[in-house]
Design a protein around this motif. Sequence first.
Motif, short mmCIF file in Angstrom:
data_model
loop_
_atom_site.label_atom_id
_atom_site.label_comp_id
_atom_site.label_asym_id
_atom_site.label_seq_id
_atom_site.Cartn_x
_atom_site.Cartn_y
_atom_site.Cartn_z
N MET A 95 0.86 -1.18 0.00
CA MET A 95 0.00 0.00 0.00
C MET A 95 0.90 1.23 0.00
SD MET A 95 -3.32 0.52 0.27
CE MET A 95 -3.77 -1.05 0.95
N ALA A 96 0.70 2.09 -0.92
CA ALA A 96 1.50 3.31 -0.92
C ALA A 96 0.80 4.36 -0.10
CB ALA A 96 1.69 3.81 -2.34
N LEU A 147 -2.13 3.81 -2.76
CA LEU A 147 -1.60 2.78 -3.64
C LEU A 147 -0.84 1.81 -2.80
CD1 LEU A 147 0.02 5.57 -5.70
CD2 LEU A 147 -2.19 4.58 -6.19
N CYS A 148 -0.65 0.67 -3.35
CA CYS A 148 0.18 -0.25 -2.59
C CYS A 148 1.28 -0.79 -3.45
CB CYS A 148 -0.67 -1.39 -2.07
SG CYS A 148 0.24 -2.22 -0.85
N PHE A 149 2.46 -0.77 -2.89
CA PHE A 149 3.61 -1.21 -3.68
C PHE A 149 3.97 -2.63 -3.30
CE2 PHE A 149 3.55 3.04 -3.78
CZ PHE A 149 4.73 3.76 -3.74
N CYS A 150 3.68 -3.53 -4.10
CA CYS A 150 4.16 -4.88 -3.83
C CYS A 150 4.25 -5.62 -5.13
CB CYS A 150 3.19 -5.64 -2.99
SG CYS A 150 2.81 -4.73 -1.55
N LEU A 151 5.33 -6.24 -5.36
CA LEU A 151 5.39 -7.04 -6.56
C LEU A 151 6.54 -8.01 -6.45
CD1 LEU A 151 5.23 -5.84 -10.20
CD2 LEU A 151 7.12 -7.15 -9.40
N ALA A 163 4.44 -9.96 7.28
CA ALA A 163 5.08 -10.19 5.97
C ALA A 163 4.80 -9.08 4.97
CB ALA A 163 4.63 -11.53 5.40
N HIS A 164 4.25 -7.96 5.44
CA HIS A 164 4.03 -6.86 4.48
C HIS A 164 3.95 -5.54 5.25
CE1 HIS A 164 2.39 -5.55 0.40
NE2 HIS A 164 2.46 -4.45 1.14
N THR A 165 5.07 -4.82 5.32
CA THR A 165 5.08 -3.51 6.00
C THR A 165 5.73 -2.46 5.12
OG1 THR A 165 7.26 -3.75 7.06
CG2 THR A 165 5.37 -4.67 8.24
N HIS A 166 5.45 -1.20 5.50
CA HIS A 166 6.15 -0.03 4.95
C HIS A 166 6.50 0.81 6.17
CE1 HIS A 166 4.86 -1.10 0.89
NE2 HIS A 166 3.65 -1.31 1.39
N ILE A 167 7.67 0.60 6.71
CA ILE A 167 7.96 1.06 8.06
C ILE A 167 8.10 2.57 8.17
CG2 ILE A 167 10.48 0.81 7.90
CD1 ILE A 167 8.26 -0.21 10.92
N ASP A 199 9.74 -5.85 5.01
CA ASP A 199 9.42 -4.48 4.61
C ASP A 199 9.51 -4.35 3.09
OD1 ASP A 199 8.88 -1.73 5.89
OD2 ASP A 199 10.33 -1.34 4.30
N VAL A 200 8.35 -4.20 2.47
CA VAL A 200 8.28 -4.33 1.01
C VAL A 200 8.25 -2.98 0.28
CG1 VAL A 200 7.26 -6.63 0.97
CG2 VAL A 200 5.79 -4.64 1.26
N GLY A 201 8.94 -2.02 0.84
CA GLY A 201 9.03 -0.71 0.19
C GLY A 201 9.04 0.39 1.22
N ILE A 249 13.31 -8.55 -3.18
CA ILE A 249 13.05 -7.53 -4.19
C ILE A 249 11.54 -7.40 -4.33
CG2 ILE A 249 13.26 -6.95 -6.64
CD1 ILE A 249 15.90 -6.65 -5.04
N LYS A 250 11.10 -6.15 -4.47
CA LYS A 250 9.67 -5.89 -4.62
C LYS A 250 9.45 -5.16 -5.93
CE LYS A 250 5.40 -4.98 -3.19
NZ LYS A 250 5.24 -3.81 -2.37
N VAL A 251 8.57 -5.72 -6.75
CA VAL A 251 8.27 -5.10 -8.04
C VAL A 251 6.76 -4.93 -8.17
CG1 VAL A 251 10.32 -6.11 -9.12
CG2 VAL A 251 8.15 -7.33 -9.22
N GLU A 269 1.50 -10.35 -3.76
CA GLU A 269 0.93 -9.61 -2.63
C GLU A 269 -0.51 -9.21 -2.96
OE1 GLU A 269 3.37 -9.05 -0.18
OE2 GLU A 269 4.94 -9.86 -1.46
N HIS A 270 -1.32 -9.10 -1.92
CA HIS A 270 -2.68 -8.53 -2.04
C HIS A 270 -3.72 -9.51 -2.58
CE1 HIS A 270 -0.53 -5.06 -0.95
NE2 HIS A 270 -0.01 -4.82 -2.13
N PRO A 271 -4.99 -9.12 -2.35
CA PRO A 271 -6.10 -10.01 -2.73
C PRO A 271 -6.75 -9.58 -4.05
CG PRO A 271 -6.90 -8.34 -1.22
CD PRO A 271 -5.46 -7.97 -1.55
N THR A 279 0.09 -7.08 7.01
CA THR A 279 -0.93 -6.05 7.29
C THR A 279 -0.90 -4.86 6.35
OG1 THR A 279 0.53 -5.01 8.89
CG2 THR A 279 -1.07 -6.63 9.73
N ASP A 280 0.23 -4.57 5.71
CA ASP A 280 0.31 -3.47 4.74
C ASP A 280 -0.24 -2.17 5.33
OD1 ASP A 280 0.87 -2.17 2.40
OD2 ASP A 280 -0.88 -2.92 1.32
N LEU A 281 0.19 -1.82 6.53
CA LEU A 281 -0.34 -0.62 7.18
C LEU A 281 0.37 0.63 6.66
CD1 LEU A 281 -0.64 -1.99 10.84
CD2 LEU A 281 -2.36 -1.97 9.02
ZN LIG Z 1 2.14 -2.44 0.44
#
Ligand SMILES: [Zn+2]
Length: 474
Positions: A1-2, A14-18, A121-125, A164-166, A241-243, A287-289, A357-359
């Motif tokens: 999530m951006a 937005l959310c950044f995960c790839l 398994a999914h943060t943006h700290i 931390d995915v971005g 790596i996250k794309v 990542e993501h549903p 959680t992608d918070l």
């Molecule tokens: Zn994200």
Amino acid sequence: MAKPIAKIGIGWLLCFCLSGSLLAGQEKAQDRRKSLDPKTETSDDPRRIPAQPGPRGPEGVIVLRGGRIFDGTGAPVRDGTVVIRRNTIEKILPVGATDWPKEARLLDITGKTVMPGLIDAHTHIDYAETETAAFLDISEADAMLRAVERARFYLECGITSIRDVGSLHDVPFRLKEWVSQNRVPAPRVFPAGAFITSTGGHGAEGIDPDILVPKSTRLAEGPDQWRQAVREQFNRGADLIKVGSHFSREEVKAAVEEAHALGLKVGCDAETFYIQWAVEAGVDVIEHPLPRTDETIQLMARKGTESVPTLVPYAYIFDQWGGYFGSTSRRFTFSKEANLEVLRRMKRAGIKLGIGTDLVIDWFRYLPLPYISELKSFVEAGFTIPEALAAATRTNSEILDMSDKLGTLEPGKLADVAVFEGKPDQNLDDLAKVDIVIRDGYLVVKNGEVVIPRHITVVPPQPKEKSGRTFQRE
Ligand SMILES: [Zn+2]
């Protein structure tokens, strides 16, 4: 999530995960363990860099006596005692045994539940909050302080590792290093660095690339640049790596090939047919549903593609804004129920699923509720509570490529341990009752609060006679 840019609106949510991967024959990241004697000590991360041998973690032994042990292996909960020496789980004793040194630090946890440290398994700290001024949003100093503040929230929830995915700047890399030295109260950090996408991709939509692209995003055009972008993150210290879409088939293939050669897994934020392209290219984690076809789900299952579905941030978006609007990387219809159905379909297909959680913005203030909510979604999708907790611990350690060191309570594993009041394996709400957290053998949370021991004074060196040394201010 951006992070949404203040006052611009939901379109920026937005959310950044790839993640990306390779074609048949080069499907998985190169495993350096094959080239290392098992006795060779390495960094405690997927990079597996040989390290100076010698004791790690704090001196001494900690004994967690008499708890209910949920070890994450799939074994039933049992009573027993966990013995930790330095930064390692030394042994797990049956009830009644007292086989530990007299000088050990004894913590009675009778009636409480001891588990492997939780993993997000999914943060943006270091993403900014909605009201953060734009000049502070991009400030490296402010981003570091945001990360340090947030890290405490995660730790107080029993979360001992984050993927931390971005994030912006070098923040996650420096935080990782300071945590490894126990110089700041935080979970272990496994950073991706910047999120790699192309002009107009997720997180960079409508932004003039010469002026405004956030430092958490690395724009790349063409396979060569995608490969170069991966090398840059590796050079900074990335553990994965996250794309993210949009990308061409050639671009995502190049990124995956480079990451896998370097020994790193790739996570991917993609939508609709881009998920199919990512899976075909060998991405390791989707990542993501977001919506995908049955064909894509079956391909994920066949290729062993993992997923961190992150339902909770989308639930917040639907609840707080009524929908996900204004984003060119989300040009499809979805909903809370549709997202849950994607999770159900992936579970039925046998795909490995982790908890993240992608918070973003100020949602970290909701902790531990988002983490518990994500687990409850897993239960709604057909997991038992112990299975959901295993996803949060053992499966997440597999997604991190760290299952040989983290994720279960077993002798020889790193001592990342959380103790909860009550029985989280029967009632997930008990995860809010954190008592003790131990990360890398350090007691970092006690009675639910972060422990920061008083500093140990270092005595300055005595004056040297006739040393000839001079100190002169210029
Ligand atoms: Zn994200």
